[in-house]
Design a protein around this motif. Structure first.
Motif, PDB file in Angstrom:
ATOM      1  N   ASN A  56       0.938  -0.963  -0.138  1.00 22.05           N
ATOM      2  CA  ASN A  56      -0.078   0.487   0.581  1.00 22.05           C
ATOM      3  C   ASN A  56       1.434   1.644  -0.395  1.00 22.05           C
ATOM      4  N   HIS A  57       2.098   1.102   0.562  1.00 18.59           N
ATOM      5  CA  HIS A  57       2.744   2.745   0.982  1.00 18.59           C
ATOM      6  C   HIS A  57       3.587   3.011  -0.380  1.00 18.59           C
ATOM      7  N   ILE A  60       1.498   4.127  -2.964  1.00 18.35           N
ATOM      8  CA  ILE A  60       0.852   5.880  -3.049  1.00 18.35           C
ATOM      9  C   ILE A  60       2.024   6.030  -3.485  1.00 18.35           C
ATOM     10  N   VAL A  61       3.777   5.981  -3.183  1.00 16.71           N
ATOM     11  CA  VAL A  61       4.606   6.668  -3.613  1.00 16.71           C
ATOM     12  C   VAL A  61       4.428   6.535  -5.155  1.00 16.71           C
ATOM     13  N   ARG A  64       2.027   8.915  -6.284  1.00 13.29           N
ATOM     14  CA  ARG A  64       2.346  10.867  -6.207  1.00 13.29           C
ATOM     15  C   ARG A  64       3.625  10.769  -7.359  1.00 13.29           C
ATOM     16  N   SER A  70      -4.059   9.206  -5.724  1.00 15.67           N
ATOM     17  CA  SER A  70      -3.516   8.592  -5.203  1.00 15.67           C
ATOM     18  C   SER A  70      -4.236   7.801  -3.402  1.00 15.67           C
ATOM     19  N   HIS A  72      -7.494   6.288  -1.875  1.00 13.93           N
ATOM     20  CA  HIS A  72      -7.375   4.074  -1.691  1.00 13.93           C
ATOM     21  C   HIS A  72      -9.101   4.317  -1.828  1.00 13.93           C
ATOM     22  N   VAL A 352       7.539   7.672   4.444  1.00 11.25           N
ATOM     23  CA  VAL A 352       7.351   7.427   3.572  1.00 11.25           C
ATOM     24  C   VAL A 352       6.004   8.161   2.750  1.00 11.25           C
ATOM     25  N   THR A 353       5.718   8.173   3.411  1.00 12.29           N
ATOM     26  CA  THR A 353       4.061   8.527   3.698  1.00 12.29           C
ATOM     27  C   THR A 353       3.787  10.363   4.194  1.00 12.29           C
ATOM     28  N   ASP A 356       3.599   9.808   7.870  1.00  9.27           N
ATOM     29  CA  ASP A 356       4.780   9.725   8.406  1.00  9.27           C
ATOM     30  C   ASP A 356       5.922  10.542   9.074  1.00  9.27           C
ATOM     31  N   ALA A 373      11.796   6.133   0.555  1.00  8.48           N
ATOM     32  CA  ALA A 373      10.667   7.188  -0.476  1.00  8.48           C
ATOM     33  C   ALA A 373      11.376   8.059  -1.878  1.00  8.48           C
ATOM     34  N   THR A 422       3.234  14.706  -1.684  1.00  9.93           N
ATOM     35  CA  THR A 422       3.005  14.604  -0.711  1.00  9.93           C
ATOM     36  C   THR A 422       3.391  15.399   0.326  1.00  9.93           C
TER      37      THR A 422
END
Length: 461
Positions: A56-57, A60-61, A64, A70, A72, A352-353, A356, A373, A422
């Motif tokens: 999942n993470h 998303i990277v 983006r 992005s 869900h 990463v997100t 975070d 990331a 991000t």
């Protein structure tokens, strides 16, 4: 006939029990073992699985970085009733979303050339551990997005300068790029590069989260003429980075060394990078800062969960403090000694997100660095081949047959897109929590799964 010969050979060879007991058929075991990461990732892994970064993470990277939607679908796949759950407390009265990118000025009382940094930047990755194409793609993306790229301890390369973006030059224990023939620190070589316009800050690396207390190794076969020239070592030789710095052995010596680096660079911000281990040593450092009236301009706190191209498994799994408790300890210790206003804190460890990044800011960071990331934004597929020189995406390899597949002009756009999207998500999350400035964030903003049991009583705060 060839299979018969191979089967006979398997019966009589003495290295592999599996092949002696199961001639021919036993080779399938080694074949499947070789492609087990791919089997796991493509056929078994669920959306919430995958280490060190979940599917999942990673997704998303990728989205983006490609400027795609992005969002869900269908709701969370996480267990919100787990005691390990951590979320954010939103506000009934959200704050306006800041339209302008939020930046942080780094430079203490002794700094003559402060630097305005983005909230999110590229963490330390050396040329040699990543390819020239990867350095260029990330560097050009950093220039487009207005954020910095940390060189890693492999020194300031031609590719960092060619990219044209802002650079933080990291000085490690081997003093690559500014070393004498015997491995000591060379003032003249340092001044020559540190005063370049592209170099905005100097980071003295004390330890790395993924392998604190362990020196790196540059294999002889990877030490080609180009890398040797940049690192100022002999080509074709095995080069060890010492575990610690030979120019100092205590807090007094380290602070004196930082003062020298600041002066030689023309007054640019200087700081240290470390993973917290023995707390008493950091407290001693703070006491020495007060006694000598010398402070670094920034401290980068790396977590034990931080990434690396290669590290002994025992170090990655079992040495050093994770980023969250490490960051909290450094923040509180600096406050205890009255040093926090003078020193900016940079969080570095599996960011990463947007969540975070917001979490790191709430734990006390002023800004964040991320390596993996930005590797994902550059095309990394988490193939787990970083230490083999066989990275299929051309990022963590020096093999020209593989690096040729990485198109710099395409990937630099993705790096810049990921950064922009991000940080937009960071501003959105802050606004949802009723916060407009990163400095307004603190740990009261967190919801934790272990609090659910109190809902029948005093509530969640």
């Amino acid at each position: 006939m060839p299979l018969f010969v191979l089967g006979v050979y398997d019966l009589f060879q003495r290295k592999h029990t599996i092949l002696r007991n199961f001639p021919l058929v036993g080779h399938f075991r080694y074949m499947f073992e070789a492609i087990s990461p791919e089997i796991q990732q493509y056929f078994i892994e669920r959306h919430t699985d995958g280490t060190p970064i979940s599917r999942n993470h990673r997704s998303i990277v990728y989205k983006r970085s490609k400027d795609k939607n992005s969002t869900h679908p269908f709701g969370t796949e996480g267990d919100l009733y787990s005691s390990k759950y951590v979320g954010l407390k939103h506000s009934m009265y959200p704050a306006p979303v800041p339209e302008e990118e939020l930046r942080v000025t780094i430079g203490g009382p002794d700094c003559r050339k402060p630097y305005s940094a983005s909230l999110l930047n590229i963490s330390a990755m050396s040329f040699g551990s990543i390819s020239s194409a990867a350095v260029l793609a990330m560097g050009k993306g950093a220039k487009k997005g207005g954020f910095y790229q940390n060189t890693g301890e492999g020194s300031l390369s031609d590719y960092h300068l060619e990219a044209g973006g802002d650079v933080v030059w990291q000085i490690g224990t081997a003093y690559f790029g500014c070393r004498t023939e015997t491995g000591g620190f060379d003032k003249h070589a340092f001044r020559e590069r540190a005063t370049l316009d592209a170099v905005k800050m100097i980071e003295l690396k004390l330890s790395q989260g993924a392998k604190p207390g362990e020196g790196g190794v540059l294999p002889a076969e990877k030490n080609n003429k180009e890398i040797a020239r940049i690192r100022m070592v002999e080509p074709g030789t095995l080069v060890h980075s010492p575990r610690g710095h030979r120019e100092f052995q205590d807090a007094v010596g380290m602070l004196d060394f930082l003062v020298m680096l600041r002066d030689l660079s023309g007054g640019k911000p200087v700081g240290i990078k470390l993973c917290i281990g023995r707390k008493d040593e950091f407290r001693k450092l703070c006491k020495t800062m007060i006694e000598r009236n010398v402070t670094p301009d920034f401290i980068t706190v790396d977590g034990a969960e931080g990434g690396t191209g290669a590290a002994p498994l025992e170090y990655s799994d079992s040495v050093g403090m994770p980023m969250e408790p490490g960051l909290r300890f450094v923040r509180e210790t600096l406050r205890e000694y009255g040093l926090r206003p003078k020193i900016k804190l940079i969080a570095s460890g599996k960011i990463v997100t947007a969540f975070d990044a917001v979490s790191a800011l709430a734990y006390g960071a002023d800004l964040c660095n991320s390596a993996r990331a930005f590797m994902l934004a550059t095309g990394c597929i988490q193939a787990l081949r970083c230490n083999t020189n066989r990275c299929p995406t051309g990022i963590t390899t020096m093999d020209p047959k593989l690096t040729v597949g990485l198109v710099v002009e395409d990937k630099c756009e993705r790096v810049a897109n990921f950064h922009r999207n991000t940080l937009r998500a960071v501003r959105d999350m802050m606004a949802s929590c009723g916060v407009s400035e990163p400095g307004e964030l603190d740990e009261s903003i967190f919801l934790r799964g272990k609090e659910w049991r109190h809902l029948g009583g005093s509530g969640v705060g």
